[in-house]
Design a protein around this motif. Structure first.
Motif, short mmCIF file in Angstrom:
data_model
loop_
_atom_site.label_atom_id
_atom_site.label_comp_id
_atom_site.label_asym_id
_atom_site.label_seq_id
_atom_site.Cartn_x
_atom_site.Cartn_y
_atom_site.Cartn_z
N SER A 94 0.72 -1.20 -0.07
CA SER A 94 -0.11 -0.13 0.12
C SER A 94 0.75 1.34 0.07
O SER A 94 0.26 2.34 -0.16
CB SER A 94 -0.90 -0.11 1.25
OG SER A 94 0.03 0.20 2.60
N LEU A 95 2.00 1.14 0.17
CA LEU A 95 3.10 2.39 0.30
C LEU A 95 3.12 3.08 -0.88
O LEU A 95 3.45 2.51 -1.79
CB LEU A 95 4.46 1.77 0.75
CG LEU A 95 5.41 3.09 1.19
CD1 LEU A 95 4.94 3.62 2.50
CD2 LEU A 95 6.77 2.40 1.40
N ALA A 96 2.64 4.42 -0.86
CA ALA A 96 2.64 5.42 -2.05
C ALA A 96 3.89 6.29 -1.97
O ALA A 96 4.71 6.53 -2.89
CB ALA A 96 1.55 6.05 -2.10
N ALA A 97 4.31 6.75 -0.71
CA ALA A 97 5.57 7.66 -0.69
C ALA A 97 6.02 7.57 0.86
O ALA A 97 5.54 7.18 1.94
CB ALA A 97 5.04 8.81 -0.80
N ARG A 98 7.43 7.40 0.90
CA ARG A 98 8.04 7.74 2.25
C ARG A 98 8.65 9.18 2.00
O ARG A 98 9.31 9.58 0.88
CB ARG A 98 9.46 6.99 2.08
CG ARG A 98 8.98 5.29 2.29
CD ARG A 98 10.45 4.81 2.39
NE ARG A 98 10.43 3.41 2.38
CZ ARG A 98 10.71 2.56 3.28
NH1 ARG A 98 11.16 3.08 4.46
NH2 ARG A 98 10.77 1.41 3.19
N LEU A 99 8.20 10.03 2.87
CA LEU A 99 8.66 11.49 3.11
C LEU A 99 9.39 11.53 4.16
O LEU A 99 8.88 11.74 5.28
CB LEU A 99 7.42 12.31 3.09
CG LEU A 99 6.34 12.09 2.18
CD1 LEU A 99 5.20 13.02 2.16
CD2 LEU A 99 6.85 12.12 0.49
N PRO A 100 10.75 11.48 4.10
CA PRO A 100 11.79 11.90 5.34
C PRO A 100 11.24 13.39 6.10
O PRO A 100 10.93 14.15 5.17
CB PRO A 100 13.15 12.06 4.50
CG PRO A 100 12.83 11.44 3.41
CD PRO A 100 11.58 11.37 2.91
N PHE A 101 11.32 13.35 7.12
CA PHE A 101 10.96 14.78 7.77
C PHE A 101 12.34 15.21 8.75
O PHE A 101 13.09 14.21 9.15
CB PHE A 101 9.72 14.87 8.49
CG PHE A 101 9.59 13.94 9.59
CD1 PHE A 101 10.10 14.27 11.00
CD2 PHE A 101 8.60 12.89 9.53
CE1 PHE A 101 10.07 13.18 11.77
CE2 PHE A 101 8.33 11.98 10.56
CZ PHE A 101 8.88 12.37 11.76
N GLU A 102 12.24 16.38 9.01
CA GLU A 102 13.18 16.85 10.28
C GLU A 102 12.24 17.41 11.30
O GLU A 102 11.56 18.14 11.02
CB GLU A 102 14.21 18.01 9.57
CG GLU A 102 15.03 18.60 10.62
CD GLU A 102 16.04 19.64 10.14
OE1 GLU A 102 16.80 20.28 10.85
OE2 GLU A 102 15.70 20.31 8.87
N LEU A 103 12.89 16.80 12.51
CA LEU A 103 11.95 17.20 13.80
C LEU A 103 12.62 18.59 14.46
O LEU A 103 13.68 18.35 14.75
CB LEU A 103 11.81 16.10 14.71
CG LEU A 103 10.87 16.43 15.87
CD1 LEU A 103 9.41 16.85 15.46
CD2 LEU A 103 10.79 15.36 16.82
N THR A 163 5.24 16.08 -3.51
CA THR A 163 6.11 15.62 -2.30
C THR A 163 7.21 14.65 -2.97
O THR A 163 7.88 14.08 -2.08
CB THR A 163 5.33 14.77 -1.37
OG1 THR A 163 4.65 13.62 -2.12
CG2 THR A 163 4.14 15.48 -0.98
N GLY A 164 7.17 14.40 -4.30
CA GLY A 164 8.17 13.42 -4.84
C GLY A 164 7.39 12.45 -5.52
O GLY A 164 7.60 12.04 -6.42
N ASP A 165 6.72 11.65 -4.69
CA ASP A 165 5.94 10.59 -5.17
C ASP A 165 4.33 10.65 -5.14
O ASP A 165 3.69 9.97 -5.75
CB ASP A 165 6.04 9.42 -4.04
CG ASP A 165 7.73 8.73 -4.26
OD1 ASP A 165 8.24 8.76 -5.29
OD2 ASP A 165 8.29 8.92 -3.21
N VAL A 166 3.98 11.68 -4.17
CA VAL A 166 2.55 12.10 -4.23
C VAL A 166 2.16 13.37 -4.62
O VAL A 166 3.03 14.55 -4.20
CB VAL A 166 1.90 11.71 -2.86
CG1 VAL A 166 0.52 12.15 -2.79
CG2 VAL A 166 2.09 10.52 -2.48
N ALA A 167 1.44 13.64 -5.80
CA ALA A 167 1.28 15.16 -6.11
C ALA A 167 -0.31 15.48 -5.75
O ALA A 167 -1.11 14.57 -5.93
CB ALA A 167 1.10 14.98 -7.67
#
Length: 403
Positions: free
Chosen positions: A32-41, A108-112
């Motif tokens: 089901s994975l559409a995108a991994r979005l790395p984040f900075e906390l 987002t790169g993988d999700v528009a």
């Protein structure tokens, strides 16, 4: 619903009561994975990278309390976008005028996310309070049709296709009521008998543990019952500076999780979100970031799994009486406000003073939230070098927790 309190960290002692759901696989369902979005906390705020109209990467705060997407006015100008008509929007303590834009695509790169109606607003006051450039704020537009997993351990947002997703982790399922915001039921124990059930918005854009709305505060006499301490103000999407009291709630219960001595901001406002009676307030990212959370807005449900910081990471409270912010050029650390009857007040510090160093360490070498953490060591004595009207001065502060 992004809100910041420059002196916002308060001690919190979580106690994990129980967890029970079948399964031991990972919530990362590859099918089901559409995108991994790395984040900075950054302190208590989640930053992701997106692009607009094939732009260079932009820094957006991921805010589950944001019912729409906001783009910084400066970013709008830099991208050459043309705002439309102005509308009124609600902030934490008042209303503001914002301009609208239509047919915006955020990638987002993988999700528009296509054909969005967004708002343009000046976010410079938030940039100064957080200490970081902010191109925009996004929440509901990413959450509304997808399952979004916030994995704080991996520093990733994982976006899943709803139809193919199956949850397989031993986290606790917590029902939601999801519209443009996600609401959950919690309970507060003021320590003087009785438990108060209440409805809260889940708000990763709030850099606090708990924010209580004025009607709830007044109905339950929370200022007196909790022995709340006056604190000057907070900053949010609106530039209004509301009156906020600070206190600890002896127990906050979210399903099977209990937080002891939870820090709370008690609002005294007549306009804006925190004047509304529809909810008791917000549960902010100081609590939320102790979990890995899966949000399923379409299914009105979520799953909460304590992460590696749940029990062993201290929660800090400002012990100096200072609220800090960067200057307009985002270079210097300034005192934004001084709480009366605090170590900083008694030492003669005042708004507008520049902080040059803490214990001989130049503040230019540290993010703003790290500087704030240095001011949160109850019982410690720290040495500040400040500048007032260009004249350097050394100040010693004996830090004391105010509540």
């Amino acid at each position: 619903m992004l809100q910041t309190w420059p002196s916002k960290r308060v001690a919190l002692a979580p106690i994990f009561l129980a967890l029970s759901l079948a399964g031991n696989a990972t919530a990362l369902n590859d099918a089901s994975l559409a995108a991994r979005l790395p984040f900075e906390l950054v302190g208590d705020f989640i930053f992701i990278r997106v692009s607009i109209a094939e732009s260079k990467p932009l820094d957006f705060i991921f805010d589950t309390g944001a019912g729409t997407t906001v783009i910084n006015s400066g970013t709008i100008q830099r991208l050459g976008l043309t705002p439309g008509r102005s509308v009124s929007a609600s902030g934490a303590a008042g209303t503001i005028e914002v301009e609208t834009l239509r047919d915006i695509t955020i990638d987002t790169g993988d999700v528009a996310l296509e054909n969005l109606k967004v708002q343009a607003s000046d976010l410079s006051h938030l940039e100064r309070a957080i200490g970081r450039r902010i191109d925009g704020i996004i929440g509901y537009h990413l959450l509304r049709k997808r399952i979004v997993e916030i994995n704080y351990d991996a520093a990733e947002l994982r976006v899943h296709d709803r139809k193919r997703f199956r949850y397989r982790v031993s986290g606790q399922r917590i029902p939601l009521k999801a519209r443009r915001h996600a609401y959950l039921k919690a309970a507060l124990d003021f320590g003087d008998g009785g438990v108060i059930p209440a409805r809260f918005i889940i708000d990763t854009g709030a850099g606090i543990a708990l924010g209580l709305a004025t009607p709830f505060v007044e109905k339950h006499d929370a200022i007196d019952r909790l022995g709340a301490t006056y604190s000057r103000s907070s900053s949010g999407l609106s530039k209004e500076r509301p009156t906020v009291f600070r206190a600890r709630v002896p127990k906050v219960r979210i399903d099977r999780f209990t937080f002891d001595a939870a820090p709370a901001s008690l609002y005294q406002v007549s306009q804006g979100f925190f004047s509304e009676r529809r909810q008791a307030g917000v549960i902010g990212n100081v609590i939320l970031k102790r979990f890995n959370i899966v949000f399923d807005y379409g299914g009105n449900q979520s799953w909460w799994e304590p992460n590696r910081t749940f029990s062993d990471t201290p929660f800090l409270i400002d012990c100096s009486g200072l609220s800090l912010a960067l200057d307009a050029d985002m270079q210097r650390v300034l005192i934004d406000a001084v709480r009366s009857d605090s170590p900083a007040f008694n030492a003669g510090l005042r708004a507008g003073d520049e902080i040059r160093s803490v214990d001989s360490e130049p503040v230019s070498k540290s993010p703003l939230h790290v500087v704030e953490e240095r001011l949160s060591q109850d019982g410690a004595t720290i040495e500040l070098q400040i500048s007032r009207d260009g004249v350097p001065r050394n100040v010693s502060l004996e830090l004391v927790r105010p509540y």
